[in-house]
Design an enzyme around this catalytic site. Structure first.
Site, PDB file in Angstrom:
ATOM      1  N   TYR A 186      26.328   8.751   5.833  1.00 19.70           N
ATOM      2  CA  TYR A 186      27.821   8.784   6.294  1.00 19.70           C
ATOM      3  C   TYR A 186      28.320   9.766   5.197  1.00 19.70           C
ATOM      4  O   TYR A 186      28.202   9.634   3.980  1.00 19.70           O
ATOM      5  CB  TYR A 186      28.069   7.388   6.045  1.00 19.70           C
ATOM      6  N   GLU A 227      34.840  12.501  10.045  1.00 16.79           N
ATOM      7  CA  GLU A 227      33.899  11.589   9.864  1.00 16.79           C
ATOM      8  C   GLU A 227      32.469  11.867  10.615  1.00 16.79           C
ATOM      9  O   GLU A 227      32.578  12.341  11.768  1.00 16.79           O
ATOM     10  CB  GLU A 227      34.310  10.178  10.364  1.00 16.79           C
TER      11      GLU A 227
END
Length: 207
Positions: A109, A197
């Site tokens: 991530y 993101e």
């Protein structure tokens, strides 16, 4: 302003970030012609709505051939997709992104956002890619690493090294990772974004 995944990936590509090849269709009539641009054996069919949690709601499907792709695309067009972010009314699927599937070895991530409290740019790195980052923050907060950098024209190499440190990349992977971090930093500033993101940031089985 929210933008769709396919729009975000076009911006990432424009700034030199590594992105899987994909096509977007706005009607079933476009599928045959646009599909010719893809070369993979497997594909991911993704509903394009402004909400997370699409996979759990049935809005992301892995398909192994063109016939299966056509079936899933037809099912997905016009469906009312309900996720934890859409609310009970859901959102109608009016466009679909079809992407070449990747042979995934690892999922990470990575995000970049404006930290208004410190007036800095915060990068969040985690080895728990592919999961809801909120869930990771609640259950295993130690797996989320935050690095803050001052707002300037470009990000320094030593700052990038701190951001990617949790991933234990090989020297070759670090070269690409530096390009990626610099790209999303530049996008945040030049496009006046508040959050970028990448979840998951993947390593393929061929590294």
């Amino acid at each position: 302003m929210n933008i769709h995944e396919h729009q975000a990936k076009e911006i990432l590509k424009e700034f030199g970030a590594p992105v899987s090849k994909g096509i977007v269709i706005f009607s079933l009539n476009e599928l045959d012609e646009k599909f010719k641009e893809l070369k993979s054996r497997e594909f991911v069919v993704k509903a394009q709505i402004h909400a997370g949690g699409r996979g759990k709601g049935g809005g992301v499907k892995l398909v192994k051939n063109y016939e299966e792709l056509k079936i899933q695309t037809k099912k997905m067009f016009g469906m009312n997709l309900i996720t934890h972010q859409t609310g009970p009314d859901g959102k109608e699927v009016r466009r679909i992104y079809i992407e070449e599937a990747s042979d995934i070895s690892n999922e990470f991530y990575l995000s970049c956002l404006v930290d208004r409290t410190s007036s800095k740019i915060a990068f969040i790195s985690s080895t728990e890619g592919g999961m809801d980052i909120e869930k990771v923050a609640t259950e295993t907060p130690e797996k989320i690493i935050t690095n803050k950098v001052d707002l300037k024209n470009d990000i320094e190499s030593d700052e990038v090294e701190k951001i990617i440190k949790p991933f234990n990349f090989s020297p070759e992977q670090k070269v690409t990772a530096h390009k990626l971090v610099k790209a999303i930093y530049k996008i945040l500033i030049e496009k006046d974004a508040t959050l970028i993101e990448i979840n998951p940031l993947i390593i393929t089985k061929d590294e």
